[in-house]
Structures are given as structure tokens and as C-alpha cells.
Design a protein around this motif. Structure first.
Motif, PDB file in Angstrom:
ATOM      1  N   ARG A 176      10.756  -5.649  -4.010  1.00  0.00           N
ATOM      2  CA  ARG A 176      11.598  -5.386  -2.843  1.00  0.00           C
ATOM      3  C   ARG A 176      12.439  -4.128  -3.070  1.00  0.00           C
ATOM      4  NH1 ARG A 176      14.203 -11.252  -1.470  1.00  0.00           N
ATOM      5  NH2 ARG A 176      14.199 -10.636   0.724  1.00  0.00           N
ATOM      6  N   GLY A 177      12.909  -3.967  -4.288  1.00  0.00           N
ATOM      7  CA  GLY A 177      13.676  -2.768  -4.600  1.00  0.00           C
ATOM      8  C   GLY A 177      12.858  -1.504  -4.472  1.00  0.00           C
ATOM      9  N   LEU A 178      11.619  -1.548  -4.955  1.00  0.00           N
ATOM     10  CA  LEU A 178      10.744  -0.376  -4.837  1.00  0.00           C
ATOM     11  C   LEU A 178      10.411  -0.081  -3.375  1.00  0.00           C
ATOM     12  CD1 LEU A 178       8.301  -0.979  -7.836  1.00  0.00           C
ATOM     13  CD2 LEU A 178      10.164   0.697  -7.687  1.00  0.00           C
ATOM     14  N   MET A 179      10.256  -1.121  -2.581  1.00  0.00           N
ATOM     15  CA  MET A 179       9.991  -0.912  -1.159  1.00  0.00           C
ATOM     16  C   MET A 179      11.177  -0.263  -0.471  1.00  0.00           C
ATOM     17  SD  MET A 179       7.922  -4.383  -0.183  1.00  0.00           S
ATOM     18  CE  MET A 179       6.257  -4.640  -0.834  1.00  0.00           C
ATOM     19  N   ALA A 180      12.383  -0.665  -0.872  1.00  0.00           N
ATOM     20  CA  ALA A 180      13.583  -0.031  -0.320  1.00  0.00           C
ATOM     21  C   ALA A 180      13.654   1.437  -0.748  1.00  0.00           C
ATOM     22  CB  ALA A 180      14.828  -0.790  -0.783  1.00  0.00           C
ATOM     23  N   LYS A 181      13.336   1.697  -1.996  1.00  0.00           N
ATOM     24  CA  LYS A 181      13.383   3.065  -2.538  1.00  0.00           C
ATOM     25  C   LYS A 181      12.446   3.997  -1.783  1.00  0.00           C
ATOM     26  CE  LYS A 181      12.111   5.646  -6.730  1.00  0.00           C
ATOM     27  NZ  LYS A 181      11.629   5.508  -8.139  1.00  0.00           N
ATOM     28  N   HIS A 182      11.254   3.512  -1.474  1.00  0.00           N
ATOM     29  CA  HIS A 182      10.237   4.366  -0.865  1.00  0.00           C
ATOM     30  C   HIS A 182      10.152   4.228   0.661  1.00  0.00           C
ATOM     31  CE1 HIS A 182       8.726   5.804  -4.681  1.00  0.00           C
ATOM     32  NE2 HIS A 182       8.603   4.560  -5.124  1.00  0.00           N
ATOM     33  N   GLY A 183      11.037   3.435   1.244  1.00  0.00           N
ATOM     34  CA  GLY A 183      11.034   3.285   2.700  1.00  0.00           C
ATOM     35  C   GLY A 183       9.815   2.576   3.240  1.00  0.00           C
ATOM     36  N   ILE A 243       0.837  -1.205   0.000  1.00  0.00           N
ATOM     37  CA  ILE A 243       0.000   0.000   0.000  1.00  0.00           C
ATOM     38  C   ILE A 243       0.871   1.254   0.000  1.00  0.00           C
ATOM     39  CG2 ILE A 243      -1.616   1.353   1.408  1.00  0.00           C
ATOM     40  CD1 ILE A 243      -2.774  -1.370   2.366  1.00  0.00           C
ATOM     41  N   LEU A 244       1.904   1.270   0.837  1.00  0.00           N
ATOM     42  CA  LEU A 244       2.782   2.443   0.915  1.00  0.00           C
ATOM     43  C   LEU A 244       3.578   2.619  -0.379  1.00  0.00           C
ATOM     44  CD1 LEU A 244       4.125   2.080   4.581  1.00  0.00           C
ATOM     45  CD2 LEU A 244       2.283   3.566   3.751  1.00  0.00           C
ATOM     46  N   SER A 245       4.084   1.529  -0.934  1.00  0.00           N
ATOM     47  CA  SER A 245       4.881   1.621  -2.164  1.00  0.00           C
ATOM     48  C   SER A 245       4.027   2.079  -3.337  1.00  0.00           C
ATOM     49  CB  SER A 245       5.513   0.260  -2.478  1.00  0.00           C
ATOM     50  OG  SER A 245       6.411  -0.123  -1.468  1.00  0.00           O
ATOM     51  N   TYR A 246       2.827   1.559  -3.437  1.00  0.00           N
ATOM     52  CA  TYR A 246       1.927   1.939  -4.525  1.00  0.00           C
ATOM     53  C   TYR A 246       1.555   3.415  -4.416  1.00  0.00           C
ATOM     54  CZ  TYR A 246      -2.195   1.966  -7.566  1.00  0.00           C
ATOM     55  OH  TYR A 246      -3.107   2.250  -8.554  1.00  0.00           O
ATOM     56  N   GLY A 247       1.231   3.854  -3.205  1.00  0.00           N
ATOM     57  CA  GLY A 247       0.830   5.242  -3.019  1.00  0.00           C
ATOM     58  C   GLY A 247       1.938   6.233  -3.291  1.00  0.00           C
ATOM     59  N   ARG A 248       3.180   5.824  -3.096  1.00  0.00           N
ATOM     60  CA  ARG A 248       4.322   6.720  -3.270  1.00  0.00           C
ATOM     61  C   ARG A 248       4.977   6.571  -4.639  1.00  0.00           C
ATOM     62  NH1 ARG A 248       6.936   5.258   2.700  1.00  0.00           N
ATOM     63  NH2 ARG A 248       5.293   6.274   3.932  1.00  0.00           N
ATOM     64  N   GLY A 249       4.490   5.644  -5.447  1.00  0.00           N
ATOM     65  CA  GLY A 249       5.160   5.312  -6.696  1.00  0.00           C
ATOM     66  C   GLY A 249       4.808   6.237  -7.855  1.00  0.00           C
ATOM     67  N   SER A 250       5.659   6.188  -8.873  1.00  0.00           N
ATOM     68  CA  SER A 250       5.394   6.894 -10.127  1.00  0.00           C
ATOM     69  C   SER A 250       4.331   6.139 -10.909  1.00  0.00           C
ATOM     70  CB  SER A 250       6.682   6.969 -10.950  1.00  0.00           C
ATOM     71  OG  SER A 250       7.088   5.651 -11.333  1.00  0.00           O
ATOM     72  N   ASP A 251       3.891   6.714 -12.015  1.00  0.00           N
ATOM     73  CA  ASP A 251       2.910   6.033 -12.863  1.00  0.00           C
ATOM     74  C   ASP A 251       3.473   4.701 -13.360  1.00  0.00           C
ATOM     75  OD1 ASP A 251       1.145   8.100 -12.532  1.00  0.00           O
ATOM     76  OD2 ASP A 251       1.585   9.065 -14.461  1.00  0.00           O
ATOM     77  N   GLU A 252       4.749   4.716 -13.718  1.00  0.00           N
ATOM     78  CA  GLU A 252       5.371   3.475 -14.196  1.00  0.00           C
ATOM     79  C   GLU A 252       5.418   2.421 -13.091  1.00  0.00           C
ATOM     80  OE1 GLU A 252       9.706   1.902 -15.875  1.00  0.00           O
ATOM     81  OE2 GLU A 252       9.301   4.058 -15.712  1.00  0.00           O
ATOM     82  N   GLU A 253       5.730   2.843 -11.871  1.00  0.00           N
ATOM     83  CA  GLU A 253       5.779   1.903 -10.745  1.00  0.00           C
ATOM     84  C   GLU A 253       4.385   1.388 -10.401  1.00  0.00           C
ATOM     85  OE1 GLU A 253       9.711   3.993  -8.701  1.00  0.00           O
ATOM     86  OE2 GLU A 253       7.720   4.277  -7.802  1.00  0.00           O
ATOM     87  N   ARG A 254       3.405   2.244 -10.471  1.00  0.00           N
ATOM     88  CA  ARG A 254       2.033   1.800 -10.199  1.00  0.00           C
ATOM     89  C   ARG A 254       1.581   0.779 -11.238  1.00  0.00           C
ATOM     90  NH1 ARG A 254      -2.021   6.085  -7.591  1.00  0.00           N
ATOM     91  NH2 ARG A 254      -0.658   6.930  -5.976  1.00  0.00           N
ATOM     92  N   TRP A 283       2.923  -2.516 -10.136  1.00  0.00           N
ATOM     93  CA  TRP A 283       2.135  -3.110  -9.059  1.00  0.00           C
ATOM     94  C   TRP A 283       0.826  -3.681  -9.580  1.00  0.00           C
ATOM     95  CZ3 TRP A 283       4.503  -4.499  -4.975  1.00  0.00           C
ATOM     96  CH2 TRP A 283       5.565  -3.755  -4.442  1.00  0.00           C
ATOM     97  N   LYS A 284       0.202  -2.997 -10.517  1.00  0.00           N
ATOM     98  CA  LYS A 284      -1.038  -3.518 -11.085  1.00  0.00           C
ATOM     99  C   LYS A 284      -0.799  -4.838 -11.824  1.00  0.00           C
ATOM    100  CE  LYS A 284      -3.653   0.810 -11.559  1.00  0.00           C
ATOM    101  NZ  LYS A 284      -4.835   0.338 -10.782  1.00  0.00           N
ATOM    102  N   ARG A 285       0.285  -4.894 -12.598  1.00  0.00           N
ATOM    103  CA  ARG A 285       0.608  -6.142 -13.302  1.00  0.00           C
ATOM    104  C   ARG A 285       0.880  -7.262 -12.304  1.00  0.00           C
ATOM    105  NH1 ARG A 285       3.964  -2.717 -16.230  1.00  0.00           N
ATOM    106  NH2 ARG A 285       5.827  -3.577 -15.186  1.00  0.00           N
ATOM    107  N   SER A 286       1.604  -6.942 -11.260  1.00  0.00           N
ATOM    108  CA  SER A 286       2.044  -7.966 -10.321  1.00  0.00           C
ATOM    109  C   SER A 286       0.933  -8.424  -9.392  1.00  0.00           C
ATOM    110  CB  SER A 286       3.224  -7.435  -9.489  1.00  0.00           C
ATOM    111  OG  SER A 286       4.311  -7.096 -10.319  1.00  0.00           O
ATOM    112  N   ILE A 287       0.232  -7.473  -8.799  1.00  0.00           N
ATOM    113  CA  ILE A 287      -0.762  -7.802  -7.778  1.00  0.00           C
ATOM    114  C   ILE A 287      -2.126  -8.107  -8.398  1.00  0.00           C
ATOM    115  CG2 ILE A 287      -2.005  -6.960  -5.755  1.00  0.00           C
ATOM    116  CD1 ILE A 287       0.921  -7.567  -5.182  1.00  0.00           C
ATOM    117  N   GLU A 288      -2.590  -7.225  -9.263  1.00  0.00           N
ATOM    118  CA  GLU A 288      -3.939  -7.394  -9.798  1.00  0.00           C
ATOM    119  C   GLU A 288      -4.010  -8.446 -10.893  1.00  0.00           C
ATOM    120  OE1 GLU A 288      -5.422  -3.616 -11.031  1.00  0.00           O
ATOM    121  OE2 GLU A 288      -5.610  -2.839  -8.975  1.00  0.00           O
ATOM    122  N   HIS A 289      -2.942  -8.592 -11.660  1.00  0.00           N
ATOM    123  CA  HIS A 289      -2.978  -9.501 -12.807  1.00  0.00           C
ATOM    124  C   HIS A 289      -2.087 -10.731 -12.643  1.00  0.00           C
ATOM    125  CE1 HIS A 289      -5.314  -6.416 -14.726  1.00  0.00           C
ATOM    126  NE2 HIS A 289      -4.327  -5.537 -14.623  1.00  0.00           N
ATOM    127  N   GLY A 290      -1.475 -10.871 -11.472  1.00  0.00           N
ATOM    128  CA  GLY A 290      -0.767 -12.103 -11.161  1.00  0.00           C
ATOM    129  C   GLY A 290       0.587 -12.284 -11.805  1.00  0.00           C
TER     130      GLY A 290
END
Length: 338
Positions: A287-294, A255-266, A269-276
Motif C-alpha cells: 500500500r505504501g508503494l502504491m501511494a508513492k507511485h500514485g 501492474i502500475l507499481s511494479y512498472g514504476r518501481g526500483s529494482d529493490e521494489e520489483r 513484488w516478486k516475493r509477494s506476488i509470485e512467491h506468496g
């Protein structure tokens, strides 16, 4: 290639549950005997499935909370043993049901019951354990204890349904997510702690203190689990690292990574979480994006916040070995990320 999240944080010099284990050892021996007796059945598959999970190495923290909370107020009977066993059966039933809903293959480093006996057996044995839990509650004869634990059972089921609704939904807010884990996980911690002063004849203030302690401890516990799923290893976690990600679970780090992410990062997340699209390469990117956004650090910070609320809840109570042991449990739960 994504960066591996390294989980760090302040750790107290002593972060263990040895005190509560020692204080409740004799009573836990009685709980374990009652578990074996009440998990028995002439239907051969029932004890097989039940014992598979019951003997799988869990710390049985929740029933220890019940026992320690009753001891804290000078209780000397045996009702707390039956209630602690009820709490453990409720927890075990929830795990059996969870593994079916989540289609999990591994639990505490072992194959899940559903992988061995199938989904139907896992659900039905979970129902059997819930039935045994309620029989023991009735045996105790405390309407207040029955009310607290039966209400918790309903809330836990509501939490499971809420989680289904939030699954793969990246628009889930942090507030909504905390409501889910408050119901799904923290409600049983809260009930387990509150029934201690109930059977010991504690005051309404005592009950409120233990209820708040258990609720906030449960929230902290689950948030640390969320963090561990992206920064631990299978052996210490008791399940496959990244299972939450592969199952499309929207936990707080996501939730935190998605909310703080760029359009490309979002879009990722949609491909990974919503579309499997959640293979190992995607997991490393996550994991890298989570590290980037704390996101992991902030999840741990929130867990520590709830841990402090749990600590504050016990402040009005008299200083006893049991109180200190319950405070140590908070430190232990948080320290699992180190």
C-alpha cells in the motif's frame, strides 16, 4: 511500516442508484419472485447453496440495467423480467465459480458457499444456475437476446482462464489486464444492457449505445474494485481487504507499481506476488508503494475515463428518466472510492 493508502477523488453531489431502484422496483419484484422459483429444486442442496448467495445482500445492479434499458424504449411485456433473471443467475454462477478458483473465504461479508458446502457443490450449483438461465433465455424466444447472453457466457469463461494465466505474472501489461476484466467483468454488464433494447425492438444504434455503455461501465466498476482492495475496509468492500494481494492477483494497481518501481521494489513484488510472501506486513508495504507511485490514483483516473466513455455512449439517446438513472449508475460506481 508502509503507509495506508487514502483514496480520494472528486465526488458528484448525488451519487446513488436510487433512481434506477425506483424505476425498476415493480419489475425487480417480479425478478425476485422468478429467482426464487427458478432456484428451486428437489435436490435439497441446490436451493440451499443458491439462496445463500442470492440472499447475501448484493444490489443486483446487472438485472436492473436490463430492466431500465428495456423501459427506456417503451417495453411493456415480460421478456425483460426473464432476461434480467437470466443475467442475475449468470452473475451468481460466476461468483460461485470465482470463489472456488480464487479460494475465497468471504463474499459480501459472509462465508463463501465453498467454505460451507465445499468446492464441488459450489461449482455444480453454479452450473445448475447457468442451465436455468439458458432455459429462461429460450422461453423468451429472441434469438438475438440468446445470442448476446450466450456469447457473454463464453467470453466470461474465457476471461476466467485469461485471469488464471495472468495470476502471479508481473509481466502482465495494462493492455492485457484490461482485456481480462473486459471479458471477466464488463462482458456481462454489456450484455445485460444490450438485451434491453433488443426485446423492446430498439434500433441497431440503440443496441450499440447500450452495449458500449455497459462495457465501459463494467470496466470502470472493476477498476474501482481493484482500487478498493487496497484502500477500503472489509465491511464496505464485502471481502477481506487485501484479498487480491494475498491471492497473488495482478491487478492494475500492482501492474502500475511494479512498472514504476526500483529494482529493490520489483524484488519485493516478486516475493509477494509470485512467491506468496503476502502477509499483513507485506500488504502495508504494498500500500505504501502504491501511494508513492500514485498507482491507486491512476487506477481511479482510468476508471473515471471509462465512466466518461459510458456517459458518451448514451448521448445520442432521447432524454428519459431511465437514461438519467443509467447515468447516475456511473456516478455511483465511481463514488465508491470516496
Amino acid at each position: 511500516m508502509g503507509a495506508v493508502v487514502k483514496i480520494e477523488g472528486d465526488r458528484r453531489e448525488v451519487a446513488s442508484i436510487e433512481a434506477i431502484i425506483s424505476l425498476t422496483a415493480q419489475d425487480m419484484g417480479r425478478v425476485n419472485e422468478l429467482i426464487l422459483a427458478r432456484a428451486g429444486s428437489d435436490v435439497e442442496m441446490i436451493p440451499e447453496v443458491a439462496n445463500h448467495l442470492i440472499s447475501s445482500g448484493g444490489k443486483r445492479l446487472r438485472p436492473m440495467l436490463t430492466l431500465a434499458a428495456a423501459q427506456m424504449f417503451g417495453y411493456n411485456g415480460d421478456a425483460h423480467v426473464k432476461l434480467a433473471t437470466s443475467v442475475e443467475f449468470m452473475h451468481t454462477a460466476t461468483l460461485l465459480h470465482d470463489d472456488v478458483v480464487d479460494e475465497s473465504d468471504l463474499r459480501r461479508g459472509k462465508r463463501t458457499a465453498r467454505m460451507i458446502w465445499g468446492n464441488q457443490a459450489s461449482v455444480l450449483v453454479g452450473d445448475f444456475l447457468l442451465g436455468q438461465a439458458f432455459r429462461m433465455m429460450v422461453d423468451v424466444g429472441s434469438l438475438d437476446a440468446l445470442d448476446i447472453l450466450s456469447a457473454a457466457a463464453s467470453v466470461i469463461a474465457e476471461g476466467e482462464v485469461m485471469q488464471l494465466g495472468a495470476a502471479k505474472n508481473l509481466e502482465t501489461t495494462e493492455e492485457n489486464y484490461l482485456s481480462v476484466i473486459g471479458a471477466k467483468t464488463a462482458a456481462l454488464f454489456s450484455a445485460a444492457a444490450e438485451v434491453g433494447p433488443i426485446v423492446a425492438g430498439g434500433s441497431s444504434d440503440d443496441r450499440t449505445a447500450l452495449r458500449s455503455y455497459g462495457m465501459n461501465l463494467g470496466l470502470a466498476f472493476q477498476l474501482i474494485d481493484d482500487a478498493l482492495d487496497y484502500g477500503s475496509d472489509s465491511e464496505s468492500l464485502g471481502k477481506n481487504v487485501g484479498d487480491d494481494f494475498r491471492e497473488g492477483k495482478v491487478t492494475l494497481p500492482v501492474i502500475l507499481s511494479y512498472g514504476r518501481g526500483s529494482d529493490e521494489e520489483r524484488a519485493f513484488w516478486k516475493r509477494s506476488i509470485e512467491h506468496g510472501s503476502s502477509d499483513d506486513v507485506s500488504l502495508e508495504k504494498a500500500r505504501g508503494l502504491m501511494a508513492k507511485h500514485g498507482s491507486i490514483d491512476d487506477t481511479i483516473a482510468r476508471a473515471r475515463h471509462f465512466g466518461e466513455l459510458a456517459r458518451d455512449a448514451l448521448k445520442p439517446l432521447a432524454e428519459t428518466p431511465q437514461k438519467q438513472a443509467l447515468l447516475d449508475v456511473i456516478d455511483f460506481c465511481i463514488s465508491r472510492v470516496n
